[in-house]
Design a protein around this motif. Sequence first.
Motif, PDB file in Angstrom:
ATOM      1  N   LEU A 569       0.843  -1.187   0.000  1.00 46.63           N
ATOM      2  CA  LEU A 569       0.000   0.000   0.000  1.00 46.63           C
ATOM      3  C   LEU A 569       0.881   1.241   0.000  1.00 46.63           C
ATOM      4  O   LEU A 569       1.761   1.386   0.856  1.00 46.63           O
ATOM      5  N   LEU A 570       0.639   2.118  -0.958  1.00 54.83           N
ATOM      6  CA  LEU A 570       1.397   3.359  -1.089  1.00 54.83           C
ATOM      7  C   LEU A 570       0.416   4.519  -0.946  1.00 54.83           C
ATOM      8  O   LEU A 570      -0.432   4.740  -1.820  1.00 54.83           O
ATOM      9  N   ALA A 571       0.482   5.234   0.181  1.00 54.34           N
ATOM     10  CA  ALA A 571      -0.428   6.347   0.458  1.00 54.34           C
ATOM     11  C   ALA A 571       0.350   7.654   0.372  1.00 54.34           C
ATOM     12  O   ALA A 571       1.223   7.913   1.201  1.00 54.34           O
ATOM     13  N   VAL A 572       0.063   8.443  -0.647  1.00 58.48           N
ATOM     14  CA  VAL A 572       0.762   9.715  -0.857  1.00 58.48           C
ATOM     15  C   VAL A 572      -0.240  10.861  -0.795  1.00 58.48           C
ATOM     16  O   VAL A 572      -1.457  10.658  -0.857  1.00 58.48           O
ATOM     17  N   ARG A 573       0.290  12.064  -0.685  1.00 55.04           N
ATOM     18  CA  ARG A 573      -0.558  13.264  -0.700  1.00 55.04           C
ATOM     19  C   ARG A 573       0.235  14.396  -1.329  1.00 55.04           C
ATOM     20  O   ARG A 573       1.477  14.414  -1.270  1.00 55.04           O
ATOM     21  N   PRO A 574      -0.438  15.350  -1.951  1.00 55.79           N
ATOM     22  CA  PRO A 574       0.289  16.477  -2.543  1.00 55.79           C
ATOM     23  C   PRO A 574       0.900  17.357  -1.458  1.00 55.79           C
ATOM     24  O   PRO A 574       0.249  17.656  -0.460  1.00 55.79           O
ATOM     25  N   GLU A 579       6.037  16.426  -6.249  1.00 53.98           N
ATOM     26  CA  GLU A 579       6.135  16.107  -7.678  1.00 53.98           C
ATOM     27  C   GLU A 579       7.571  15.800  -8.096  1.00 53.98           C
ATOM     28  O   GLU A 579       7.796  15.054  -9.045  1.00 53.98           O
ATOM     29  N   GLU A 580       8.530  16.346  -7.369  1.00 52.14           N
ATOM     30  CA  GLU A 580       9.924  16.041  -7.669  1.00 52.14           C
ATOM     31  C   GLU A 580      10.278  14.595  -7.304  1.00 52.14           C
ATOM     32  O   GLU A 580      11.286  14.063  -7.789  1.00 52.14           O
ATOM     33  N   LYS A 581       9.468  13.959  -6.474  1.00 52.49           N
ATOM     34  CA  LYS A 581       9.761  12.605  -5.991  1.00 52.49           C
ATOM     35  C   LYS A 581       8.880  11.539  -6.642  1.00 52.49           C
ATOM     36  O   LYS A 581       8.890  10.376  -6.210  1.00 52.49           O
ATOM     37  N   LEU A 582       8.124  11.888  -7.668  1.00 53.99           N
ATOM     38  CA  LEU A 582       7.225  10.926  -8.299  1.00 53.99           C
ATOM     39  C   LEU A 582       7.974   9.698  -8.809  1.00 53.99           C
ATOM     40  O   LEU A 582       7.534   8.558  -8.623  1.00 53.99           O
ATOM     41  N   ASP A 583       9.117   9.925  -9.456  1.00 54.45           N
ATOM     42  CA  ASP A 583       9.879   8.798  -9.989  1.00 54.45           C
ATOM     43  C   ASP A 583      10.432   7.909  -8.875  1.00 54.45           C
ATOM     44  O   ASP A 583      10.559   6.688  -9.052  1.00 54.45           O
ATOM     45  N   VAL A 584      10.723   8.503  -7.725  1.00 50.52           N
ATOM     46  CA  VAL A 584      11.223   7.715  -6.594  1.00 50.52           C
ATOM     47  C   VAL A 584      10.130   6.792  -6.070  1.00 50.52           C
ATOM     48  O   VAL A 584      10.359   5.597  -5.815  1.00 50.52           O
ATOM     49  N   PHE A 585       8.925   7.337  -5.897  1.00 47.06           N
ATOM     50  CA  PHE A 585       7.802   6.505  -5.447  1.00 47.06           C
ATOM     51  C   PHE A 585       7.531   5.381  -6.441  1.00 47.06           C
ATOM     52  O   PHE A 585       7.317   4.225  -6.054  1.00 47.06           O
ATOM     53  N   ALA A 586       7.514   5.719  -7.729  1.00 44.53           N
ATOM     54  CA  ALA A 586       7.238   4.712  -8.750  1.00 44.53           C
ATOM     55  C   ALA A 586       8.315   3.632  -8.761  1.00 44.53           C
ATOM     56  O   ALA A 586       8.017   2.433  -8.872  1.00 44.53           O
ATOM     57  N   ALA A 587       9.578   4.035  -8.627  1.00 46.38           N
ATOM     58  CA  ALA A 587      10.675   3.056  -8.629  1.00 46.38           C
ATOM     59  C   ALA A 587      10.577   2.121  -7.426  1.00 46.38           C
ATOM     60  O   ALA A 587      10.840   0.912  -7.540  1.00 46.38           O
ATOM     61  N   SER A 688      12.474  12.073   5.461  1.00 51.44           N
ATOM     62  CA  SER A 688      11.713  13.269   5.097  1.00 51.44           C
ATOM     63  C   SER A 688      11.487  13.295   3.588  1.00 51.44           C
ATOM     64  O   SER A 688      12.297  12.783   2.802  1.00 51.44           O
ATOM     65  N   LEU A 689      10.377  13.872   3.191  1.00 55.15           N
ATOM     66  CA  LEU A 689      10.028  13.934   1.771  1.00 55.15           C
ATOM     67  C   LEU A 689      11.106  14.655   0.971  1.00 55.15           C
ATOM     68  O   LEU A 689      11.463  14.223  -0.134  1.00 55.15           O
ATOM     69  N   SER A 690      11.652  15.701   1.523  1.00 59.36           N
ATOM     70  CA  SER A 690      12.651  16.483   0.776  1.00 59.36           C
ATOM     71  C   SER A 690      13.937  15.699   0.551  1.00 59.36           C
ATOM     72  O   SER A 690      14.667  15.952  -0.417  1.00 59.36           O
ATOM     73  N   GLU A 691      14.250  14.727   1.426  1.00 53.96           N
ATOM     74  CA  GLU A 691      15.489  13.959   1.307  1.00 53.96           C
ATOM     75  C   GLU A 691      15.283  12.574   0.700  1.00 53.96           C
ATOM     76  O   GLU A 691      16.222  11.777   0.628  1.00 53.96           O
ATOM     77  N   LEU A 692      14.070  12.286   0.280  1.00 47.72           N
ATOM     78  CA  LEU A 692      13.742  10.961  -0.235  1.00 47.72           C
ATOM     79  C   LEU A 692      14.522  10.651  -1.506  1.00 47.72           C
ATOM     80  O   LEU A 692      14.579  11.471  -2.429  1.00 47.72           O
ATOM     81  N   GLU A 693      15.151   9.451  -1.558  1.00 40.73           N
ATOM     82  CA  GLU A 693      15.841   9.008  -2.780  1.00 40.73           C
ATOM     83  C   GLU A 693      15.704   7.488  -2.914  1.00 40.73           C
ATOM     84  O   GLU A 693      15.473   6.769  -1.954  1.00 40.73           O
ATOM     85  N   ALA A 694      15.800   7.016  -4.147  1.00 44.22           N
ATOM     86  CA  ALA A 694      15.410   5.652  -4.498  1.00 44.22           C
ATOM     87  C   ALA A 694      16.211   4.599  -3.741  1.00 44.22           C
ATOM     88  O   ALA A 694      15.650   3.610  -3.250  1.00 44.22           O
ATOM     89  N   GLY A 695      17.511   4.752  -3.638  1.00 47.81           N
ATOM     90  CA  GLY A 695      18.343   3.736  -3.004  1.00 47.81           C
ATOM     91  C   GLY A 695      17.975   3.530  -1.547  1.00 47.81           C
ATOM     92  O   GLY A 695      17.841   2.395  -1.070  1.00 47.81           O
ATOM     93  N   ALA A 696      17.786   4.624  -0.813  1.00 53.28           N
ATOM     94  CA  ALA A 696      17.435   4.524   0.606  1.00 53.28           C
ATOM     95  C   ALA A 696      16.069   3.879   0.782  1.00 53.28           C
ATOM     96  O   ALA A 696      15.865   3.064   1.697  1.00 53.28           O
TER      97      ALA A 696
END
Length: 734
Positions: A569-574, A579-587, A688-696
């Motif tokens: 389950l992936l629960a996101v909110r605007p 929007e800068e992290k959309l690809d991270v969530f998808a990956a 944190s959302l601002s520091e979110l990255e795919a590897g972590a």
Amino acid sequence: MKIMHMISGGDVGGAKTHVLSLVQGLMAADSVRLVCFTDGEFAADARKMGIPTTVLQDNNLLRVRRSILEMIRADGCEVLHCHGSRANLMGMLLRGKTDIPMISTVHSDYKLDYMGRPLANLTYGTLNRCALPRFDAWIGVSANMTQLLIARGFDPQRVFTLYNGVAFPGAEPRQTRQEYLARLGIEPDCLICGIAARINPVKDITTLVRAFAKAQAQCPQMRLLIAGDGEQADEIRALAGALCDRDSYRFLGWEKDIDSFYNALDINLLTSVSEGFPYALPEGARMHCATIASEVGGVPDLIEDGVTGLLFTPGDVEALSAHMVDLAQDAGKRRRLSDALYEKTKRDFSLEAMLRNQRTIYETVLRRAARPKRARDGVVVCGAYGKGNSGDNAILNAIVEQLHRIDPDLPICALSRKPDETRLCAKVDAVYTFNILRIARRLRRSKLYLSGGGTLMQDATSTRSLLYYLFSIRQAKHAGCRVMLYGCGIGPIDRPRNRRRTARTLERCADVISVRDRYSLETLKALGVTGPETHLNADPALLIDPPSSNELNNYLRHCGLTRDGRYLLLAVRPWQDFEEKLDVFAAAAEYAAREYGLTPVLYAMEPQRDAAACRQVAERLSVPHLCLNAGTDGAEVLALIRRMALVISMRLHTLIFAAGQGVPMIGIVYDPKVSGFLDYLGQERYVSLSELEAGALRRMIDEALAENGRYAERIRQLRELAGENEALARRLLK
């Protein structure tokens, strides 16, 4: 107890079976009198069963009312229990003439009872719709019927559910299957489908005949038995004659030997467009019939699709025909479904269970009738309710459950932006959030005011909402209520003026403050609030644990979740940076699907805000996935989360629910309240959302799925702390 039941006396089918079996069963321990307004088969059968029966066949309503009053006084009746429109009308006429509680059982949708009979609908139907709201309590014969009554404005705290029940093991059929079919001229090796129902538009026998004609073309050995009669009988006979082989169906009229009828069936059918909880299903289950039914009313409470039977959408000829062919060609499946249905019916829908629940309802109604009328009583709950957020609704459910443990009869009123929605979800009264005069009247009659359900004391999203909640607290204190902040979050409150307002109001007006995490406690200290009694407990939502049920399992099926599937389950909110992290969530979702076989479920916890954000992530996925919007039912949210193998969420409510259900989770922090809860839990997997990255995020997925109850002990401790909110409220109510 001394109870009087009233019914017209011309009833047939499920209502007749329900009333006669109920009254006869109650006689074992209670004094019961049955009053009918027609002397016919119903009254005769009642007398044969040993039921004390009085017939008042008089068109003069005032004379009838006088006779009933004399019986009530002579018998010392404690409860008047009505069934059907004529009895409900008499109940309305008795209002004010006797002070005993009056109850009405609603066996079916009263707006559809006279479908196809416009004159009867205009007279009896109109009178019934006027009479019903005047009762002290109402009983729906299924959870769906109860919901229908609440949706139409009936007080949810005075509406009860009582499922129809049948006796187990039941009488032996008077005829064997072979004898019964021989009497009808049908070969014993034929596959027998059947329905026992009134032949009228509500039962939709038209769909049944059309589906049977299609199914029989593929399965020539199939035969159809229709047990019943009604205003559509000639029309249905003509349709069957036009569509079906002449020897493939039988119209039996009203079947007296109903056990032999069901004993002869291979497949029991129900095709209604509206139902309460039909006796046809448990009666067929008792004879081990495999069952196909329309998904209406209380049917899903008994039939779980593919487990205890098969369901179809009302009026769907193709689906019904396909189900009939499926069962006709698979004897093993018929046996599995019929055995499972028999066991569930015996366990949950027996006559003993019905009688036990009915007595509990009487005791509750009498206990509430004896409650002091003019004393301060009850609780007003204020929160972010009725805003389309099922998480807030789930928290209200948790608060209500705790309050009812203190006092099961406690009047509860919630302040809500959508009172009708809140009544349905929480089964309590509700007042519109900005109806200040009605709220003031309610507060003057109440003993306790609870500010609870999420983070109300904050100005990150809006100063206006903070001002409203502070005003509501002051209003409650001025009205004489005790005031408690109930397992809530506090902060952030950044604007200096808002900080002063909050501190002043809480200091002067709050009696007890219970917060759900250390961040909220530190915020409270920073504001300088020291006067109220303060406790660090936990969020009441951690205590929610809805039982598994057919209704919830059918909900999950409708959502597209299979029994053997595994889901993320992936629960996101605007939010800023989202929007800068959309690809991270998808990956991350693709990684969980590829490496662990988890199907991503994009979940809009608050659809008005979150649905677009979920779609943005979904558009980037190449793997199969689901996009779901949360409804208003908190139990459905919990059932969905419980089916997950992993939860990744920005939404705090989703993380709280996952923790309460023991589901591994990863938090995406957009607000300090999210990290505050996770820190209090001892959960280290958040970013944190601002520091979110795919590897972590991939590493956290690996860690979460590898854990084995790592936080179980801490969650148990927090659940105990959440339970302490109840003890604080209990003390304030005393």
